[in-house]
Design an enzyme around this catalytic site. Sequence first.
Site, PDB file in Angstrom:
ATOM      1  N   LYS A 175      -9.293   2.160   0.122  1.00 29.37           N
ATOM      2  CA  LYS A 175      -9.071   3.588  -0.043  1.00 29.37           C
ATOM      3  C   LYS A 175      -9.351   3.971  -1.491  1.00 29.37           C
ATOM      4  CE  LYS A 175      -5.048   5.199  -1.378  1.00 29.37           C
ATOM      5  NZ  LYS A 175      -4.628   4.789  -2.729  1.00 29.37           N
ATOM      6  N   ASP A 204      -5.527   0.328   4.555  1.00 32.10           N
ATOM      7  CA  ASP A 204      -4.441   1.108   3.971  1.00 32.10           C
ATOM      8  C   ASP A 204      -3.303   0.106   3.833  1.00 32.10           C
ATOM      9  OD1 ASP A 204      -1.955   2.547   3.773  1.00 32.10           O
ATOM     10  OD2 ASP A 204      -3.096   4.342   4.267  1.00 32.10           O
ATOM     11  N   HIS A 205      -3.017  -0.336   2.609  1.00 29.36           N
ATOM     12  CA  HIS A 205      -2.138  -1.498   2.489  1.00 29.36           C
ATOM     13  C   HIS A 205      -0.723  -1.231   2.993  1.00 29.36           C
ATOM     14  CE1 HIS A 205      -0.757   0.228  -1.371  1.00 29.36           C
ATOM     15  NE2 HIS A 205       0.288  -0.561  -1.259  1.00 29.36           N
ATOM     16  N   LYS A 209       2.519  -3.814   5.352  1.00 29.90           N
ATOM     17  CA  LYS A 209       3.901  -4.138   4.948  1.00 29.90           C
ATOM     18  C   LYS A 209       4.706  -4.476   6.201  1.00 29.90           C
ATOM     19  CE  LYS A 209       3.788  -0.960   0.969  1.00 29.90           C
ATOM     20  NZ  LYS A 209       4.109  -1.666  -0.255  1.00 29.90           N
ATOM     21  N   GLU A 243       7.808   6.476  -6.869  1.00 33.78           N
ATOM     22  CA  GLU A 243       7.520   5.411  -7.839  1.00 33.78           C
ATOM     23  C   GLU A 243       8.106   5.791  -9.181  1.00 33.78           C
ATOM     24  OE1 GLU A 243       3.398   3.620  -7.434  1.00 33.78           O
ATOM     25  OE2 GLU A 243       3.061   5.667  -6.800  1.00 33.78           O
ATOM     26  N   ASP A 262      -4.219  10.266  -3.309  1.00 35.14           N
ATOM     27  CA  ASP A 262      -3.846   8.875  -3.588  1.00 35.14           C
ATOM     28  C   ASP A 262      -2.787   8.354  -2.604  1.00 35.14           C
ATOM     29  OD1 ASP A 262      -3.962   6.546  -5.296  1.00 35.14           O
ATOM     30  OD2 ASP A 262      -1.956   7.092  -6.005  1.00 35.14           O
ATOM     31  N   HIS A 267      -1.314   6.731   2.870  1.00 40.48           N
ATOM     32  CA  HIS A 267      -0.069   5.996   3.125  1.00 40.48           C
ATOM     33  C   HIS A 267       0.991   6.846   3.848  1.00 40.48           C
ATOM     34  CE1 HIS A 267      -1.974   3.191   0.548  1.00 40.48           C
ATOM     35  NE2 HIS A 267      -1.508   3.618  -0.602  1.00 40.48           N
ATOM     36  N   LYS A 367       4.932  10.116  -8.800  1.00 37.20           N
ATOM     37  CA  LYS A 367       5.031   9.098  -9.855  1.00 37.20           C
ATOM     38  C   LYS A 367       6.089   9.531 -10.855  1.00 37.20           C
ATOM     39  CE  LYS A 367       0.516   7.039  -9.387  1.00 37.20           C
ATOM     40  NZ  LYS A 367       0.912   5.778  -8.749  1.00 37.20           N
TER      41      LYS A 367
HETATM   42  C1  BG6 Z   1      -1.871   2.729  -4.081  1.00 35.06           C
HETATM   43  C2  BG6 Z   1      -2.008   3.913  -4.997  1.00 35.06           C
HETATM   44  O1  BG6 Z   1      -2.653   2.910  -2.932  1.00 35.06           O
HETATM   45  O2  BG6 Z   1      -0.510   2.598  -3.712  1.00 35.06           O
HETATM   46  C3  BG6 Z   1      -1.132   3.750  -6.223  1.00 35.06           C
HETATM   47  O3  BG6 Z   1      -3.358   4.044  -5.389  1.00 35.06           O
HETATM   48  C4  BG6 Z   1       0.295   3.482  -5.812  1.00 35.06           C
HETATM   49  O4  BG6 Z   1      -1.192   4.891  -7.065  1.00 35.06           O
HETATM   50  C5  BG6 Z   1       0.363   2.352  -4.801  1.00 35.06           C
HETATM   51  O5  BG6 Z   1       1.015   3.121  -6.975  1.00 35.06           O
HETATM   52  C6  BG6 Z   1       1.760   2.225  -4.246  1.00 35.06           C
HETATM   53  O6  BG6 Z   1       1.819   1.062  -3.474  1.00 35.06           O
HETATM   54  P1  BG6 Z   1       3.174   0.269  -3.309  1.00 35.06           P
HETATM   55  O7  BG6 Z   1       2.837  -0.812  -2.352  1.00 35.06           O
HETATM   56  O8  BG6 Z   1       3.552  -0.212  -4.670  1.00 35.06           O
HETATM   57  O9  BG6 Z   1       4.142   1.274  -2.773  1.00 35.06           O
END
Ligand code: BG6
Length: 513
Positions: A175, A204-205, A209, A243, A262, A267, A367
Amino acid sequence: MSPETADLTQTLAADNLQCAIPTDPAAIVIFGASGDLVKRKLIPALYDLATHACLAPRYAILGFARSPMTDDSFRSATGDAIRRISEVGPVDPARWSDFARCLAYFQGEYHDPQAYQKLVARLAELDRERGLGGNRLFYLSTPPELYGPVIEQLGRAGLSRPANDKSWVRIIIEKPFGRDLASAKNLNSVVLRSFDESQVYRIDHYLGKDTVQNLLVFRFGNSIFEPLWNRNYINHVQITAAETLGVERRASYYETAGAIRDMIQNHVLQLVSMVAMEAPAIFDATAVRNEKLKVLQSIRPYGPEAISKLVVRGQYGAGTIAGAAVPAYRQEPSVKPDSRTETFVAAKLAIDNWRWAGVPFYIRSGKRLNRRVSEIAIRFHRAPHVMFRGRNISPNWMVVNIQPDEGISLSFEAKLPGPEMKIRTVTMDFTYKEAFGPGSRSAYATLLNDCMRGDATLFDRADSVEAAWTLVDPILQAWQNSPVSFPNYPAGSWGPQEAMDLLVRDGQAWRFS
Ligand code: BG6
């Protein structure tokens, strides 16, 4: 925890990460190999898979980038990073050196057809030397503007098609997939000119999870929750992805993205889909992704008036996080001093279908917020009649903690011990750590493993990426033409006041505010 349970959870922790069947032998080519994601996440994830017998004993990882580097300097750069920053825990020197033998580097220009001709030869050589059977996984981790050119070059060099009918070729695309609806559609058509949709894994990581995947098991592997999972019992849903980190060293990317591109378009909308989807008939990529797509298609599109009322953007000013002073976004390196980029978004969504009619979904992500927490909180209706006169009865909540304290907690009312009818809210908690021990796998390792097995369930499909952009596009357009007054929240807070007002207007409040 009893000693027996402790033993069991330790064993579970060790066993959980082992794979019963390793993936096929393959060459994994990572484009953008000198980037941060590769060092922080991808190489550690592959190392984790290799050390838990998830990768076939025969594999090769080829880093492709422009920077001049040798195989050895690539190995030592990734080795330093894995020891310094990754989440895989202590790195065993012998295991690392076994793994590092499978790492190699390829210097090339992304637009240069000759580089891809050389890549064809290099991959053929690796196939011969290591017996990789022609299987190839391409991972696009370059800046997004290079996705199209790399894909086109792979197609032209004949690398997008399997070499024979026993081998496979797959591509993972990081992404952001596009920066609006038109560019996402364009990228999809570029991809699909060279690859078949079945070869494409849009990552999409968040979907890798465990806690996010557990939503499927929680909802559809138990009979007691699903009957409550609808407008008859649920008052509203709150999804928070907060975050404490700022933009770090990623301003050149973040300035072109902002929180909506982002985090929200991908997500957070993924989380909405997982919470709101209907039960798929079977657990496979088509059935699960069909149901998730229907959710995105049922979210009420925003018109201009709704955007001004129901979508809030923010940008952090200077503030304090965990006792330390932090600068404003506009003072971060490489950020324009009058930047209009949002670092916070909150919105109220309506899902127009039978299950969710009238149930608001409040979402937010930002953030430099007060603390790091990603969670899905389900607020149930109050008890219909309260017979305990004069007692304060709170509604029930179920909270899925995605991170950092992975688990699920259910809050309900209980009678305090003693002669009087005193009532207090208590919680019943399931935590991953207590139930399964400390071992966990990174989202990237899970997703790489799935892709190498040809399982696309946890990846995005062309139609759902476009459906998500269809929702976000009008917001981007409205924001482009309307003034902003940034910064509008101090670092260390829970975002701008307007985000609180979104709920207060409905007689509700965020769980953290
Ligand atoms: C990423 C974003 O895809 O996900 C980042 O580009 C963000 O900006 C991050 O910090 C958050 O991932 P996680 O797994 O730390 O919640």
